[in-house]
Design a protein around this motif. Sequence first.
Motif, mmCIF file in Angstrom:
data_model
loop_
_atom_site.group_PDB
_atom_site.id
_atom_site.type_symbol
_atom_site.label_atom_id
_atom_site.label_comp_id
_atom_site.label_asym_id
_atom_site.label_seq_id
_atom_site.Cartn_x
_atom_site.Cartn_y
_atom_site.Cartn_z
ATOM 1 N N PRO A 110 0.812 -1.219 0.000
ATOM 2 C CA PRO A 110 0.000 0.000 0.000
ATOM 3 C C PRO A 110 0.847 1.271 0.000
ATOM 4 C CG PRO A 110 -0.010 -0.995 2.179
ATOM 5 C CD PRO A 110 0.828 -1.885 1.313
ATOM 6 N N TYR A 150 0.140 5.012 1.493
ATOM 7 C CA TYR A 150 -0.789 5.814 2.294
ATOM 8 C C TYR A 150 -0.553 7.291 2.018
ATOM 9 C CZ TYR A 150 -0.848 1.394 4.860
ATOM 10 O OH TYR A 150 -0.929 0.063 5.193
ATOM 11 N N ALA A 157 -3.966 3.941 -0.847
ATOM 12 C CA ALA A 157 -4.827 3.854 0.338
ATOM 13 C C ALA A 157 -5.002 5.250 0.933
ATOM 14 C CB ALA A 157 -4.221 2.882 1.353
#
Length: 344
Positions: free
Chosen positions: A138, A140, A177
């Motif tokens: 991911p 972020y 994300a």
Amino acid sequence: MKHEARAAVRPRRWFAGGLLALLLATCLAVAAPAPAPSFELIALGVQGGLQDGDLSAWLARAPGDSRYIAMDAGTLLPGLQRSYERGAFAHLPIPADTTLTPAGYLLREAIAGYFVSHPHLDHVAGLLIAATDDSRKPIYGLASTLDGLARDYFNWNAWPNFADRGAPPALGQYRLAAQPPGQWFAIEGTSLRGLLLPLQHDRMESSMLLLRAGDAYLAYFGDTGADAVQHGTRLAEAWRTLAPLVRQGALKGIVIETSYPDDVADDKLYGHLTPRWLASELHALAAQAGGNAALRGLPVVIGHIKPSLQAGRDARRLIESQLQAGNDLQVRYLLPRQGQRIEL
Ligand SMILES: [Zn+2]
């Protein structure tokens, strides 16, 4: 007579006993181990431009975890390589049976995910260049940051689309994300939790990541200008979040930029800090955290120092001396070099 003599001896015995106890206590205090660190921080890149092998990138890990969160990734593989050579990963043994190079193992297996503070090239170049050989993980960030990544880089024009949305085909290697500001989220593959707050960086939205490991916190700031220069309140809002943690002794450190020395004019800062502006902002934090003594000893890790191309001008040394000269709050300024490991 006898009684008096005994009474005279006793205080001396008391004194000797007290001295022994004091000595013992002092020895024990010296021998007692330092409190266990709450975070490990590795500087993969510390410069704020120009030097394309040493741009903003950091790894953070909670002791006990086997994987890191990468915070910005201006320089990635060269930073991992240099940090490995400097022994920064001595506490993270690389399995003997891996078929990868040490830097390859660290990139693919030891980085659980990325936090991107804002999509400026000097914060993402290393991630983009290494994307071809990275593993699935991911990224972020605030929605505005991840929209920028998808639109400006992962578009099959600047670069293939390694993201999980946008210009088809989306290769899906990186899961973008997006996190709403002010809400805790789990950082997958680690025991850490994170919370994002927006910052103002010239005309761009940047962000801060507050990491939490148990009851301990570490604040990582992306590029930011001072509120007074930005005509905003975003740092004041960040300090409002951090002040209670300072009061509780739970904030273990701040990682923040100081891009330019003090002689750079405010209208040439382009959303960055100088030693004077950082000190002024730290005073704002101290005021909310209980006064000037509140930050004494707090580690403040400095990054994003913009090197100077003027002969004889050492921006890093200038910034370091100006930070120390204005350090009436007595914070503990740290200016790591690439490959340095810090325990906080
Ligand atoms: Zn920037």
